[in-house]
Design an enzyme around this catalytic site. Structure first.
Site, PDB file in Angstrom:
ATOM      1  CG  ASP A  76      -0.191   0.153   2.514  1.00 25.45           C
ATOM      2  OD1 ASP A  76       0.930  -0.390   2.607  1.00 25.45           O
ATOM      3  OD2 ASP A  76      -0.710   0.780   3.455  1.00 25.45           O
ATOM      4  CD  GLU A  77      -0.232   4.646   3.436  1.00 26.64           C
ATOM      5  OE1 GLU A  77      -1.145   5.334   3.920  1.00 26.64           O
ATOM      6  OE2 GLU A  77       0.787   4.318   4.097  1.00 26.64           O
TER       7      GLU A  77
END
Length: 593
Positions: A383-384
């Protein structure tokens, strides 16, 4: 003579004081009993006529044991439940076990021995220190397990039956379960059908003399994520959380063990990652300690899923590449100004343009494979990813230009390569799925281009009113759901986030679909450490436990008494949950709404 007279006088005064204390204790118990009124326990003050049952109870927890359809059970059973109203006294020293009807397997025997020890230990904790009041009743527990399965998976049968009957001076508790994990849940339920009764000469436990329960979970994945990379959490702190999880039948400990802030996991292949990545030599999880957590969790009906987050959330620990001839294994590490390069400081992302990165990762994944039991999965994070970091790195810009890639293509290529490395490291015939966080790569518009649904389970972390989970289900992806605006327990202490009190946590329902494996509550530790962990987590995590086990139709306002009782249970077992109401409201259920 004078000394003797004073001594006699002192003895007489001491006797008077003792009589006064005993009389007042008796008056205290008889003048303010608790009564069961419409399924709720209320304190009676003086001559108040509360109605309800004719029987008064000397303690709130004794009242809760026999009051209401579900007694003081948490989570509630999902099948048949018939509970008697009579109780019998016993002490933990008078508990016997029999497993003769279960498979003769050494691993099962070891599991039973340990779960028996935990069960008796929890009884002693429930009964305080002086659990020695003389009783004539014994508790005989027989356990019948129908299979020899010893691995906890999403397909594991966790159901059980519990039958309690009383004959003369023996309370018989028979547990029938498909697996040892169901049997463990049955023992947990049995322990919750007891409570302490105090006397002047000590304490004992009381247990329901009759009960019939059949029970099984709604969701196979009932989890708790703990981040130990932002702030290091000791093994003792982790084990406390596992003890609490076991008490509410949560069965997945998602261990977010590395991040850009620190890499506290011992790596055999590249010890320099740990040396540079750990906060200190004392804040490292050795491989032996990680295996210890796996074993500790298993005996409590919990599987451990390690998360090695990549390609983002990878900074400290990865600086050594240039000095050792490996080039930039990660980029943007600790760079400023951080807001242009990552979501939060310190920055750091792996460098997919460097072919030597994959040589290193092959060995790192082998280390993880050596820690993880056969057949268990790895959470790969994902993620991110901050494209600004990669875009600020000329080496990566050149790489994607040469291949006519965009950053999603680069990310997708990385994920495909590391999945192959993980499969190779596992060295097992049958591939197992892995888990990724929802991200730009899992956007419904592009996910099928990069992530085959037979290999990837998506853990969504969006607000409850978002359509992303439904869109991914339509495409056939399996999901784990972490509702961002209800089950993120770090919220309310930073930025514009809000604190979610236990009733909101309890009332958060997730989708029911065969592809929804379950859910997880999350503790990210930017603003939480060893000293605040228990209170930020508990008792709110208990609310998640009942939601994922039973998915009840009940609103949180209808479960207060049982919830308060579960908080007491957590305290008895060594946790430090936060207060959720004044004690008067606990003693007067439903009068503070």
């Amino acid at each position: 003579m004078r000394t003797v007279a004073i001594s006699r006088c002192g003895g007489f005064l001491a006797l008077l004081v003792l009589v006064f204390v005993l009389v007042n204790c008796t008056l205290c118990q008889t003048s303010s009993p608790y009564r069961c009124v419409d399924g709720k326990c209320l304190r009676q003050y003086g001559e108040d006529d509360l109605g309800g049952s004719d029987q008064g109870f000397g303690s709130l927890n004794e009242c809760r044991l026999v009051c209401g359809r579900y007694s003081s059970l948490w989570p509630i059973p999902t099948g048949t439940i018939r509970l008697g109203q009579e109780t019998r006294e016993f002490i933990p020293a008078n508990v016997e076990f029999n497993y003769s009807e279960s498979p003769e397997d050494e691993e099962i025997k070891n599991f039973f021995n340990e779960t028996q020890r935990i069960f008796v230990k929890n009884l002693y904790k429930e009964c305080s220190r002086h659990c020695n009041h003389s009783t004539t009743t014994s508790l005989f527990v027989s356990i019948k397990v129908l299979t020899a399965e010893t691995k906890l998976k999403w397909s594991t049968n966790e159901s059980y039956e519990l039958h309690i009957s009383t004959h003369e001076d023996t309370v018989h508790a028979k547990i029938i379960a498909g697996t040892i994990f169901g049997a463990r849940h049955g023992l947990e339920t049995l322990s919750q059908l007891t409570t302490e009764r105090s006397y002047q000469d000590g304490s004992c436990l009381v247990i329901l003399s009759e009960a019939q329960i059949t029970d099984s979970p709604i969701y196979p994945h009932r989890g708790f994520l703990l981040d130990t990379a932002r702030n290091f959490i000791s093994l003792r702190g982790i084990k406390r959380q596992l003890d609490g999880m076991a008490s509410v039948k949560l069965n997945v400990f998602h261990w977010h063990i590395t991040d850009s802030q620190s890499f506290p996991l011992e790596l055999v292949s590249f010890p320099q990652v740990t040396r540079l990545g750990a906060y200190s030599a004392k804040q490292i999880y050795s491989q032996a300690e990680v295996r210890e957590i796996f074993e500790y969790a298993r005996f409590r009906g919990i599987r451990v899923i390690l998360e090695f987050d990549a390609p983002a959330h990878a900074g400290n620990g990865w600086q050594w590449g240039p000095s050792e001839g490996y080039g930039n294994l990660a980029v943007c590490i600790n760079q400023q100004p951080w807001r242009k390069l990552c979501i939060e400081p310190p920055c750091g992302q792996l460098n997919p343009a460097n072919p030597k990165l994959y040589q290193v990762l092959q060995e790192v994944y082998a280390d993880f494979a050596g820690l993880i039991p056969s057949g268990e999965i790895l959470h790969m994070g994902g993620d991110e990813v901050f494209f600004g970091c990669w875009n600020a790195t000329q080496e990566i810009v050149n790489y994607i230009d040469e291949r006519n890639f965009d950053f999603l293509d680069l990310w997708g290529e990385f994920q495909s390569k590391v999945l192959a490395l993980w499969d190779q490291a596992r060295n097992e015939e049958a591939p197992v799925p892995t888990v990724l966080w929802s991200s730009h790569l899992t956007d419904p518009e592009v996910i099928e281009k990069y992530l085959p649904k037979d290999r990837y389970i998506i853990q969504t972390w969006v607000e409850g009113n978002k359509d992303l989970p439904k869109q991914l289900l339509k495409k056939g992806y399996r999901l784990i759901i972490s509702t961002k605006n209800a089950w993120y327990f770090d919220h309310g202490f930073w930025g514009v986030t809000s604190y979610y009190q236990w009733k909101k946590v309890y009332n958060n329902k997730i989708l029911k679909n065969p592809l929804v494996l379950g859910g997880e509550a999350c503790i990210w530790t930017e603003f939480i450490d060893e000293h605040s962990l228990d209170s930020r987590t508990w008792p709110r995590l208990a609310a998640v436990g009942e939601r994922l086990w039973a998915d009840p139709k009940l609103d949180a306002s209808k479960v207060e008494g049982r919830f308060y009782r579960q908080r007491d249970r957590l305290i008895a077992r060594g946790l430090n949950p936060e207060a959720v109401t004044p004690h008067w409201c606990e003693q007067n259920e439903d009068r503070c709404q």
